[in-house]
Design a protein around this motif. Structure first.
Motif, mmCIF file in Angstrom:
data_model
loop_
_atom_site.group_PDB
_atom_site.id
_atom_site.type_symbol
_atom_site.label_atom_id
_atom_site.label_comp_id
_atom_site.label_asym_id
_atom_site.label_seq_id
_atom_site.Cartn_x
_atom_site.Cartn_y
_atom_site.Cartn_z
ATOM 1 N N LEU A 47 -21.495 113.226 75.579
ATOM 2 C CA LEU A 47 -22.269 114.444 75.824
ATOM 3 C C LEU A 47 -21.350 115.660 75.925
ATOM 4 N N LEU A 48 -20.221 115.500 76.614
ATOM 5 C CA LEU A 48 -19.256 116.597 76.728
ATOM 6 C C LEU A 48 -18.672 116.961 75.367
ATOM 7 N N LEU A 49 -18.389 115.954 74.551
ATOM 8 C CA LEU A 49 -17.869 116.215 73.212
ATOM 9 C C LEU A 49 -18.894 116.968 72.372
ATOM 10 N N ALA A 50 -20.163 116.579 72.487
ATOM 11 C CA ALA A 50 -21.216 117.267 71.733
ATOM 12 C C ALA A 50 -21.305 118.736 72.146
ATOM 13 N N ALA A 51 -21.191 118.995 73.449
ATOM 14 C CA ALA A 51 -21.234 120.378 73.929
ATOM 15 C C ALA A 51 -20.027 121.165 73.426
ATOM 16 N N PHE A 52 -18.862 120.519 73.430
ATOM 17 C CA PHE A 52 -17.645 121.177 72.951
ATOM 18 C C PHE A 52 -17.762 121.489 71.461
ATOM 19 N N ARG A 53 -18.268 120.539 70.686
ATOM 20 C CA ARG A 53 -18.420 120.759 69.245
ATOM 21 C C ARG A 53 -19.414 121.877 68.955
ATOM 22 N N ILE B 82 -13.021 115.400 83.815
ATOM 23 C CA ILE B 82 -13.806 116.082 82.782
ATOM 24 C C ILE B 82 -13.200 115.999 81.389
ATOM 25 N N LEU B 83 -11.885 116.036 81.271
ATOM 26 C CA LEU B 83 -11.254 116.304 79.978
ATOM 27 C C LEU B 83 -10.949 115.071 79.133
ATOM 28 N N GLY B 84 -11.298 113.892 79.612
ATOM 29 C CA GLY B 84 -10.971 112.675 78.874
ATOM 30 C C GLY B 84 -11.555 112.622 77.478
ATOM 31 N N PHE B 85 -12.723 113.211 77.267
ATOM 32 C CA PHE B 85 -13.359 113.183 75.948
ATOM 33 C C PHE B 85 -12.503 113.863 74.890
#
Length: 252
Positions: free
Chosen positions: A47-53, A127-130
């Motif tokens: 989910l975090l990766l999707a938000a970042f992308r 938080i930053l593992g993704f």
């Protein structure tokens, strides 16, 4: 109680990584082994990766059909190819600022507190593992036993991209600048281009770029750009200049 102790003392934390010492200042001598596979993300990390992308696409206008982490790297590379290092850093800063929401000005009020560096390092590991992969809390920096350090064991962005320009101009420099300006917290990031480790030291000011001897000059040997468009040694780009810019402008 455990969290309180963590934020006020570094007792029991591993030592921070020593400052990287390059065997050669030329990036061409460094070759990062190709990663075996992408790391499997948890549902929260996905989910975090999707938000970042999504935010990356909004800021850069670049969109890849490739899913997941690989697609994100394609988008960053596409933007990197057509923009100056200043534009790259600005876009990266805008992405991070947008994703930070209202937290920076709130935290800035407490940035001078002794627990502030440790609190940021702790949140970073959550938080930053993704984006970067596995991390370990450490002492603030080599020779400083206070809390506030994070060791990225093998940065996924550096490992999968093989690109020092992407690491420095779209991660290290804009991140250090954002924390200093928006969060009121100095941050030194020390990527090791030979191991893909990166030591984050909250509460430590980074040296001027030209004085940072831990960073190689020019493309590293495993950089896709360097392999497809090799530059002569005499034309090796200084770190503050995009290697792609040097290649494109070499005949002007």
């Amino acid at each position: 109680m455990m969290l309180t102790n963590l934020l006020t003392t570094a007792a029991g934390l591993p030592s921070a990584a020593a400052r990287p010492v390059l065997a050669s200042p030329r990036g061409s001598s460094i070759r990062i082994p190709l990663p075996v596979a992408e790391r499997t993300l948890s549902p929260v990390e996905a989910l975090l990766l999707a938000a970042f992308r999504w935010q990356t696409q909004q800021q850069t206008g670049c969109k890849s059909d490739e899913p997941g982490f690989a697609g994100m790297l394609e988008e960053l590379r596409e933007y990197q190819r057509g923009h100056s290092v200043q534009e790259q850093a600005a876009a990266s800063g805008n992405i991070m600022e947008a994703l930070s929401g209202p937290f920076p000005p709130v935290f800035k009020r407490f940035a001078a507190q002794p627990w502030a560096p440790s609190s940021l390092s702790y949140c970073t590991t959550l938080i930053l593992g993704f984006l970067v992969g596995e991390m370990t809390l450490t002492e603030r920096e080599a020779g400083d036993s206070r809390g506030g350090g994070v060791l990225v064991q093998k940065c996924a962005v550096l490992e999968h991209s093989g690109c020092s320009g992407l690491c420095v101009h779209m991660c290290k420099l804009p991140t250090e600048r954002m924390f200093a300006e928006k969060w009121g917290m100095p941050l030194r990031m020390q990527p090791n281009f030979e191991t893909c480790e990166c030591q984050l030291s909250f509460g430590v000011s980074p040296p001027p770029l030209k004085q940072d001897t831990t960073l190689p000059t020019g493309c590293i040997g495993s950089c896709p750009l360097a392999q497809s468009h090799p530059l002569p040694q005499a034309a090796a780009a200084p770190l503050a200049v995009s290697n792609l810019e040097v290649f494109l402008n070499r005949d002007r």
